[in-house]
Design an enzyme around this catalytic site. Sequence first.
Site, short mmCIF file in Angstrom:
data_model
loop_
_atom_site.label_atom_id
_atom_site.label_comp_id
_atom_site.label_asym_id
_atom_site.label_seq_id
_atom_site.Cartn_x
_atom_site.Cartn_y
_atom_site.Cartn_z
N GLU A 183 -4.04 -2.58 5.49
CA GLU A 183 -4.78 -3.57 4.69
C GLU A 183 -6.03 -4.09 5.40
OE1 GLU A 183 -1.46 -3.45 4.74
OE2 GLU A 183 -1.00 -3.12 2.63
N HIS A 191 6.98 -9.98 -2.42
CA HIS A 191 6.15 -9.20 -3.33
C HIS A 191 5.75 -9.98 -4.58
CE1 HIS A 191 7.59 -5.88 -0.90
NE2 HIS A 191 6.99 -4.97 -1.63
#
Lengths: 344, 328
Positions: free
Chosen positions: A75, A144
Amino acid sequence: MNAPAEVTEAPVKVAKINFIQGLHQALDEAMAADENVIALGEDIGDAQGGGIFKVTKGLTEKYGTNRIRSTPISEQAIIGAAVGAAIVGLRPVAEIMLMNFVTVAMDQIVNHAAKLRFMSGGQTHVPLVIRTTTGAGVGFGGQHSDMLEAWFAHVPGLKIVMASNPADAKGLLASAIEDDDPVIMIENIKAYGQMGAAPEPGYRVPLGKAAIAREGSDVTIIAYGPAVNDALAVAERLAGDGVSAEVVDLRTIAPFDEATVFASVGKTRRAVVVHEAVKAYGTGAEIASRITEELWDTLKAPVARVGSTYSPVPFSPPLEKAWIYSQDQIAAAVRGTIDRRARG
Amino acid sequence: MAETQSGPDRETLLDIYRRAMLIHRSDERFRALLTQGKLAIVYYPVRGQEVVSAAMMAALNQDDYLVTTYRGVADQLAKGIPSKLLWAEFTGRVTGTCKGKGGPMHITHPETGVMVTTGVVGSGLPIANGLGIASQNRGDGKVTVVCFGDGASNIGAFHEAMNMAQLYKLPVIFLCSNNKFGEHTAFAAHTDSESIVSRAAGYGMRGVQCDGNDAVDMYNTAKAAVDRARAGEGPTLIEAMTFRMLGHLFGADFSYVPKEVAEQGVREDPIPRFRQHLLDLQVSESELDAIVAGIEAEIDEAVAFALESPFPEVDELRIDVVKEEIAA
C-alpha cells in the site's frame, strides 16, 4: 435552497446500472479522454481478474499494463507511486482494496499527498484519486469494515467523497479524476449491486456540492453514502405521521457544502446527521457543531447525530447488525428533535 | 584513489569540485550563522558527505528528477537550486523556493528537478517510483534519483519501493549514503546485514557499493546507473560509503560516535582528498582557489538576499491548501 441546477439529477435513460458499472464507466471514459489517467492497485489487471469487484475489468486490454498497473500487495508503494506520478502531471487513480488498509499508507496520504501543494508553495500539486471500499454488514469483521472518513477530513488538503447511487458514483469519480487535488472516494461494498439510473457519457457531479435528495419542511436529515437511502426510507415512513423531512445528500464530505446545509436547516430549523462511521468523534460532530454555530438562534432543537456503535465492527451476524446504526434510530432521532420543546 | 580508464574527464571533475565546494562552504556558513545566533533553524549538517551528492548530480541532466530528505541541502545545491532561493527558503522568506511555506525539510524546485524533499525517513522511495512511472509511460528519457541514508533502509517503504521498481524496471536510482549512523544509532546496531547493497539481490535488482568519498568512484558508479536507467535497463541501488562528521542535527550530541570512528572519518575527509587529486592531475592551486572564491561570493549574496527578504504574509495560510483559496 435547492441544489445547483447542474447537479440535481442524472439524465435518466431507460437502462439502469449498478455502482460497479458506474465506476467502471467513469474510469474508462477518463482513460479514453486523457492519456495521463492511469490506475494502480492490487489485482486490478485483467490477468488478475480485473479487480476483486471487477471495477477495472477489461481496461488492461484497452489501455495496457503501463496504464493499468496491477501492483504487489504494497500500500505504501501504491500511494507513494501515485503521489510521485501525480506531481509531474499524471492523474493516477490508486485503489486501496479495503479502507482499513489505508493505515499502511497513511504517511504517503497525510504527509505527502495532502501537503505537497502547500509545502511547495504551489509549485507542485497532487491530482490523485484514492478509491477504496469498506462497510459493515457483509461479515468481514473488525479489519475490513471501518468507515475512516473523519481521519481524512481532519487533514487539510484532502477532499473526500461518497456516493449514494450509481450515477453519482460515476459523476463523482469523473470529477475527482479531473480535480487538481487529492480526493479519497469511499465506496460501500453493500451498495455495489444497487441499481440506479444510468447517466449519459460525460456525466459529472461537482465536488463540494450537496444535493437535496428529498424536499421537506420540518427537519433536515444530512447523510452521505448508503445512509442517504436509509434517510429517504425514514422520511417516507415519517411522512405518514405528518412529519415532513428534507434529506440532504452531502456527496462530498470534505469540504462539506455549508451553503446547502445551512439553507436547508435554516428553513426546517431542525437537523439530524447520519453516518455509518461510529458516532463518537465522527464527521457528524463537525457538521452538527458548524450548524449550531451558524444557526443557533434559529434552531428549535439541538442537532442530533446518528452513527454506529463505539466498538470495533463485530463478526457475529446479530452483533454486526446491532453495531450499525438503524433506520429506527434515525426515526427516533428525528422525532426527538421534533418533540423537543421549542426554546422560548 | 581508484584509477579508471573511462573515468570523468578534467572538465567533469572540476564541475564535481565546484558542486562539492558549494556544498562544503554553504554547510560551513549555515553552521557559522547558527553559532553566531544570526540564524535560528533546525539544520542537518552534511559535512563529510559532499562528494556523494556532487558526483551523483553531475551525472544527471537538469531535468532529471530528484527526491531527497531533510539532510538534503547537499543534494539540492548540487542539483542546481540557486543559492539565493535555497537560503531564502531555509530562513522562511517569501522569496524562497516555496514561499517560505516548506522550509529546510520540504524543499521543492521543479525547474532543477527537485520534486520532493521529505522529513519522513524512507518515505521518498515510493514517490520516486511514481516519477519513474511517469517517465516510463511518457518515454521522456528522464531518470529519477532518490537519496536516503542507511537508517531509511529499515522502514517498510524501502522494501515495497525496491520491489516495485524492479518489477516495473523503472528508471530510478536508489542512492543510499551510508554515513554509518541512523540518527544516533550505529549501522551495526540497526542492521545485521553486512551492507545495504546486499539487499538489492533480494529484489533481483542491480546493486553497487562504492566509495562515496572518492569523486571518481562515485561518479563512475553514478554514471553507469544513470546510463542504464536511461536506456530502459531498470533501477540500481547504490550504496555510497561515507561518514557524517557532525551530529544528526546542528548542536546535537556527538558522543555516541566512538573516538576512533570519528578520527577515521576525518582521515577519509573527501574534501582535502579531492583537492589533492586535482592537484595531482596538474590542476593549479589558483584555479581551485578561484572556484572557491566564486562560491564564497555566491553565498555572501545568498545570505544577504535571504536575511533582507520579507516573511510571507499571513494570507498565505489560505493559499495552496487546495487549488481553491480556502476561507479564513
